[in-house]
Design a protein around this motif. Structure first.
Motif, PDB file in Angstrom:
ATOM      1  N   MET A   1      11.715  -0.624 -11.370  1.00  0.00           N
ATOM      2  CA  MET A   1      10.503  -1.129 -10.708  1.00  0.00           C
ATOM      3  C   MET A   1       9.288  -0.867 -11.590  1.00  0.00           C
ATOM      4  O   MET A   1       9.173   0.182 -12.218  1.00  0.00           O
ATOM      5  CB  MET A   1      10.316  -0.446  -9.346  1.00  0.00           C
ATOM      6  N   ILE A   2       8.390  -1.842 -11.645  1.00  0.00           N
ATOM      7  CA  ILE A   2       7.152  -1.721 -12.411  1.00  0.00           C
ATOM      8  C   ILE A   2       6.143  -0.892 -11.628  1.00  0.00           C
ATOM      9  O   ILE A   2       5.868  -1.157 -10.457  1.00  0.00           O
ATOM     10  CB  ILE A   2       6.551  -3.103 -12.708  1.00  0.00           C
ATOM     11  N   HIS A   3       5.578   0.127 -12.268  1.00  0.00           N
ATOM     12  CA  HIS A   3       4.564   0.969 -11.649  1.00  0.00           C
ATOM     13  C   HIS A   3       3.204   0.582 -12.211  1.00  0.00           C
ATOM     14  O   HIS A   3       2.954   0.695 -13.420  1.00  0.00           O
ATOM     15  CB  HIS A   3       4.851   2.452 -11.912  1.00  0.00           C
ATOM     16  N   LEU A   4       2.319   0.113 -11.347  1.00  0.00           N
ATOM     17  CA  LEU A   4       1.007  -0.399 -11.740  1.00  0.00           C
ATOM     18  C   LEU A   4      -0.099   0.459 -11.134  1.00  0.00           C
ATOM     19  O   LEU A   4      -0.087   0.762  -9.940  1.00  0.00           O
ATOM     20  CB  LEU A   4       0.850  -1.851 -11.263  1.00  0.00           C
ATOM     21  N   LEU A   5      -1.061   0.843 -11.964  1.00  0.00           N
ATOM     22  CA  LEU A   5      -2.234   1.589 -11.519  1.00  0.00           C
ATOM     23  C   LEU A   5      -3.443   0.664 -11.540  1.00  0.00           C
ATOM     24  O   LEU A   5      -3.723   0.017 -12.554  1.00  0.00           O
ATOM     25  CB  LEU A   5      -2.486   2.792 -12.429  1.00  0.00           C
ATOM     26  N   VAL A   6      -4.175   0.598 -10.423  1.00  0.00           N
ATOM     27  CA  VAL A   6      -5.399  -0.203 -10.335  1.00  0.00           C
ATOM     28  C   VAL A   6      -6.575   0.737 -10.119  1.00  0.00           C
ATOM     29  O   VAL A   6      -6.578   1.542  -9.181  1.00  0.00           O
ATOM     30  CB  VAL A   6      -5.321  -1.221  -9.177  1.00  0.00           C
ATOM     31  N   VAL A   7      -7.589   0.646 -10.985  1.00  0.00           N
ATOM     32  CA  VAL A   7      -8.793   1.478 -10.884  1.00  0.00           C
ATOM     33  C   VAL A   7      -9.993   0.558 -10.714  1.00  0.00           C
ATOM     34  O   VAL A   7     -10.411  -0.119 -11.663  1.00  0.00           O
ATOM     35  CB  VAL A   7      -8.973   2.362 -12.134  1.00  0.00           C
ATOM     36  N   ASP A   8     -10.548   0.500  -9.491  1.00  0.00           N
ATOM     37  CA  ASP A   8     -11.686  -0.384  -9.209  1.00  0.00           C
ATOM     38  C   ASP A   8     -12.452   0.173  -8.010  1.00  0.00           C
ATOM     39  O   ASP A   8     -11.847   0.519  -6.995  1.00  0.00           O
ATOM     40  CB  ASP A   8     -11.197  -1.803  -8.916  1.00  0.00           C
ATOM     41  N   ASP A   9     -13.776   0.247  -8.156  1.00  0.00           N
ATOM     42  CA  ASP A   9     -14.569   0.808  -7.069  1.00  0.00           C
ATOM     43  C   ASP A   9     -14.745  -0.170  -5.908  1.00  0.00           C
ATOM     44  O   ASP A   9     -15.149   0.236  -4.809  1.00  0.00           O
ATOM     45  CB  ASP A   9     -15.941   1.256  -7.588  1.00  0.00           C
ATOM     46  N   GLU A  10     -14.482  -1.450  -6.104  1.00  0.00           N
ATOM     47  CA  GLU A  10     -14.551  -2.428  -5.023  1.00  0.00           C
ATOM     48  C   GLU A  10     -13.229  -2.399  -4.262  1.00  0.00           C
ATOM     49  O   GLU A  10     -12.206  -2.865  -4.767  1.00  0.00           O
ATOM     50  CB  GLU A  10     -14.816  -3.825  -5.579  1.00  0.00           C
ATOM     51  N   LYS A  11     -13.251  -1.869  -3.056  1.00  0.00           N
ATOM     52  CA  LYS A  11     -12.021  -1.706  -2.282  1.00  0.00           C
ATOM     53  C   LYS A  11     -11.350  -3.038  -1.980  1.00  0.00           C
ATOM     54  O   LYS A  11     -10.115  -3.121  -1.926  1.00  0.00           O
ATOM     55  CB  LYS A  11     -12.324  -0.955  -0.980  1.00  0.00           C
ATOM     56  N   GLU A  12     -12.167  -4.101  -1.803  1.00  0.00           N
ATOM     57  CA  GLU A  12     -11.589  -5.410  -1.537  1.00  0.00           C
ATOM     58  C   GLU A  12     -10.759  -5.890  -2.721  1.00  0.00           C
ATOM     59  O   GLU A  12      -9.684  -6.470  -2.546  1.00  0.00           O
ATOM     60  CB  GLU A  12     -12.701  -6.436  -1.248  1.00  0.00           C
ATOM     61  N   VAL A  13     -11.260  -5.644  -3.939  1.00  0.00           N
ATOM     62  CA  VAL A  13     -10.527  -6.035  -5.147  1.00  0.00           C
ATOM     63  C   VAL A  13      -9.222  -5.246  -5.248  1.00  0.00           C
ATOM     64  O   VAL A  13      -8.154  -5.795  -5.531  1.00  0.00           O
ATOM     65  CB  VAL A  13     -11.381  -5.816  -6.411  1.00  0.00           C
ATOM     66  N   VAL A  28       2.393  -0.372  -6.575  1.00  0.00           N
ATOM     67  CA  VAL A  28       0.970  -0.376  -6.942  1.00  0.00           C
ATOM     68  C   VAL A  28       0.257   0.826  -6.336  1.00  0.00           C
ATOM     69  O   VAL A  28       0.380   1.100  -5.140  1.00  0.00           O
ATOM     70  CB  VAL A  28       0.281  -1.670  -6.465  1.00  0.00           C
ATOM     71  N   GLN A  29      -0.487   1.565  -7.199  1.00  0.00           N
ATOM     72  CA  GLN A  29      -1.334   2.646  -6.731  1.00  0.00           C
ATOM     73  C   GLN A  29      -2.781   2.289  -7.047  1.00  0.00           C
ATOM     74  O   GLN A  29      -3.103   1.943  -8.186  1.00  0.00           O
ATOM     75  CB  GLN A  29      -0.961   3.981  -7.373  1.00  0.00           C
ATOM     76  N   VAL A  30      -3.656   2.384  -6.041  1.00  0.00           N
ATOM     77  CA  VAL A  30      -5.066   2.014  -6.206  1.00  0.00           C
ATOM     78  C   VAL A  30      -5.944   3.245  -6.067  1.00  0.00           C
ATOM     79  O   VAL A  30      -5.777   4.041  -5.133  1.00  0.00           O
ATOM     80  CB  VAL A  30      -5.480   0.958  -5.158  1.00  0.00           C
ATOM     81  N   VAL A  31      -6.894   3.415  -6.992  1.00  0.00           N
ATOM     82  CA  VAL A  31      -7.921   4.454  -6.880  1.00  0.00           C
ATOM     83  C   VAL A  31      -9.272   3.785  -7.049  1.00  0.00           C
ATOM     84  O   VAL A  31      -9.406   2.783  -7.762  1.00  0.00           O
ATOM     85  CB  VAL A  31      -7.737   5.577  -7.917  1.00  0.00           C
ATOM     86  N   ASN A  32     -10.299   4.323  -6.393  1.00  0.00           N
ATOM     87  CA  ASN A  32     -11.606   3.672  -6.359  1.00  0.00           C
ATOM     88  C   ASN A  32     -12.704   4.410  -7.106  1.00  0.00           C
ATOM     89  O   ASN A  32     -13.871   4.015  -7.037  1.00  0.00           O
ATOM     90  CB  ASN A  32     -12.051   3.473  -4.903  1.00  0.00           C
ATOM     91  N   GLU A  36     -10.932  10.152  -8.133  1.00  0.00           N
ATOM     92  CA  GLU A  36      -9.579   9.890  -7.641  1.00  0.00           C
ATOM     93  C   GLU A  36      -8.605   9.707  -8.809  1.00  0.00           C
ATOM     94  O   GLU A  36      -7.446  10.128  -8.733  1.00  0.00           O
ATOM     95  CB  GLU A  36      -9.571   8.643  -6.757  1.00  0.00           C
ATOM     96  N   PHE A  37      -9.086   9.079  -9.863  1.00  0.00           N
ATOM     97  CA  PHE A  37      -8.242   8.863 -11.050  1.00  0.00           C
ATOM     98  C   PHE A  37      -7.768  10.207 -11.611  1.00  0.00           C
ATOM     99  O   PHE A  37      -6.584  10.382 -11.937  1.00  0.00           O
ATOM    100  CB  PHE A  37      -9.045   8.083 -12.103  1.00  0.00           C
ATOM    101  N   HIS A  38      -8.684  11.169 -11.736  1.00  0.00           N
ATOM    102  CA  HIS A  38      -8.333  12.455 -12.337  1.00  0.00           C
ATOM    103  C   HIS A  38      -7.518  13.353 -11.400  1.00  0.00           C
ATOM    104  O   HIS A  38      -7.023  14.399 -11.833  1.00  0.00           O
ATOM    105  CB  HIS A  38      -9.605  13.177 -12.792  1.00  0.00           C
TER     106      HIS A  38
END
Length: 476
Positions: A1-13, A28-32, A36-38
């Motif tokens: 399985m592909i593990h994807l990290l998304v870093v964006d302060d816009e929660k909708e994005v 998919v893991q999302v941090v805003n 949170e990233f660290h």
């Protein structure tokens, strides 16, 4: 399985991207935020790819990118830029990002394809492809880390429709790099047009770039298309851009801002989609500070700057460059001894690869069909070609003055000593005549790119005489 990290302060994005790629089977893991990233334990959690926004409330995306690449070098990073400029996104690519995507996302299919391509990319095959493409363009990668990083960056930039500025010393290979960028781009099947801005007068350069109408000036007997028009959707390479006159700089600025131009003598507007690659052996930032170059034009050109290292800073590449230059002459069976290569590597090469090319051609021309070139065969400068044993007072004088000073010294020596070894002197003069003849033939061959018929015509001698001077006495 592909593990994807998304870093964006816009929660909708973040929510949108999570749903989009979860439907493709990704985890998919999302941090805003940077905080949170660290909080992620990168020693425990592995990511195949990361999508990082450059603008975050508590930090910038570049610092997060650097941290991620330190922890997980194999993780592919796609930079998302909405507030930042393309120039900053390109800076991110220099720090290890694989690609960038401009926000807002206009075409979701393009975004999906972009990430899929990164994940499916085979680094070894990609490197092999880049190196082969570079070689086809005449650009030798070699062993230097500087040139490897330059070519990889040029390949990434080639995929984008952005202006490129190439800086480097004279003879370092700026046009060759521009051809590589064209070949690596989606425009590779379109025209590549190159022009030297410093070699053409202002009035003629304007006509060459933008074209002219019939009767626009004396000698304009018919309408002519300019290079911007001829290049079409291809690449236009402007060498020595710093030498363009202020008037030409203004017209170039207008084209870059509006993509529009007018032929000389016309009031009609034409459009161009050509990509501009400019080059200069002068630092344009310093030229701007000296008011020699327009600042607004500089910033239009300076979206991406590629700096070609001087040959003296990549001497480990000289053996491979020599082999390439020898093969280009069609004499692949000739080799250079270790001592010859060492001599070439000890020289500083103020003229860079162009000077190296000239030295190799001169050496092969004067080597009398040797199978192995020794250190003594290599003539690094024309001063080595003329074997005058008594140096004249001024070593910077022309060859004519050099010989005249030598003649005066011989006469003075004879008057002082009342004796002279005339046979030895005449023998040396005969050798000097032969050497100068070879040197002039070699220079003619350089100017005519090895065309012997044209070289003989310029020297006003027969082909038989040219071959004789090169000691090819058995050829007819």
């Amino acid at each position: 399985m592909i593990h994807l990290l998304v870093v964006d302060d816009e929660k909708e994005v973040g929510t949108f991207l999570s749903r989009l790629f979860s439907m493709k089977g990704y985890h998919v893991q999302v941090v805003n935020s940077g905080k949170e990233f660290h909080q992620i334990d990168f020693n425990q959690q592995r990511f195949d790819a990361a999508m990082i926004d450059l603008k975050l409330p508590d930090c910038d995306g570049l610092s997060l990118l650097q941290y991620l690449k330190q922890k997980q070098p194999l993780c592919k990073a796609l930079i998302m830029t909405g507030y930042s400029t393309v120039k900053t996104a390109v800076e991110a690519m220099k720090l290890g990002a694989s690609d960038y995507m401009e926000k807002p996302f206009v075409d979701i299919e393009v975004l999906e394809k972009q990430l899929d391509n990164l994940l499916n990319e085979n680094d070894d095959l990609n490197q092999h492809f880049i190196h082969n493409l570079a070689k086809e363009s005449g650009l030798i990668v070699g062993e230097s880390l500087l040139i490897k990083e330059l070519i990889e960056m040029a390949f990434k930039v080639a995929q984008k429709s952005v202006n490129v500025l190439i800086e480097g010393e004279t003879g370092s290979g700026k046009e060759v790099l521009s051809r590589f960028i064209h070949s690596a781009s989606p425009r590779s099947h379109e025209p590549f047009i190159g022009i030297n801005c410093g070699a053409i007068s202002e009035s003629l350069l304007e006509s060459e770039l933008f074209g002219h109408e019939k009767g626009a000036f004396t000698g304009a007997t018919q309408q002519r298309k300019g290079f911007f028009e001829i290049a079409g959707n291809g690449t236009l390479f402007l060498d020595e851009i710093a030498d363009a006159s202020p008037a030409i700089q203004v017209k170039l600025l207008r084209v870059l801002e509006t993509r529009e131009f007018m032929r000389v003598g016309s009031s009609g507007t034409l459009r161009t989609n050509a990509r501009l690659v400019a080059a200069s052996n002068e630092n344009l930032q310093q030229a701007v500070e000296k008011n020699k170059f327009r600042e607004d034009l500089f910033y239009r050109l300076n979206v991406v700057t590629l700096d070609i290292p001087a040959l003296r800073n990549r001497k480990e590449d000289i053996p491979l460059l020599v082999r390439h230059l020898v093969e280009r002459t069609g004499q692949a069976d000739i080799s250079f001894s270790n001592e010859a290569i060492e001599k070439l590597q000890q020289y500083d090469w103020p003229g860079n690869i162009r000077e190296l090319s000239n030295v190799i051609m001169r050496t092969l021309t004067l080597a009398d069909h040797k199978q192995e070139i020794s250190a003594n065969d290599i003539l690094l400068s024309t001063n080595q070609v003329i074997p005058i044993k008594k140096d004249p007072p001024n070593a910077n004088q022309s060859t004519e003055n050099h010989l005249e000073e030598w003649r005066k010294q011989l006469v003075a020596d004879f008057n002082e000593k009342d004796e002279l070894m005339l046979e030895e002197i005449l023998k040396e003069i005969k050798q000097l005549e032969s050497t100068i003849g070879k040197e002039l033939v070699m220079q003619a061959l350089q100017k005519t790119y090895g065309n012997r018929n044209e070289a003989a015509k310029r020297l006003q001698i027969s082909m038989r005489k040219l071959r004789y001077i090169l000691n090819e006495k058995n050829q007819t």
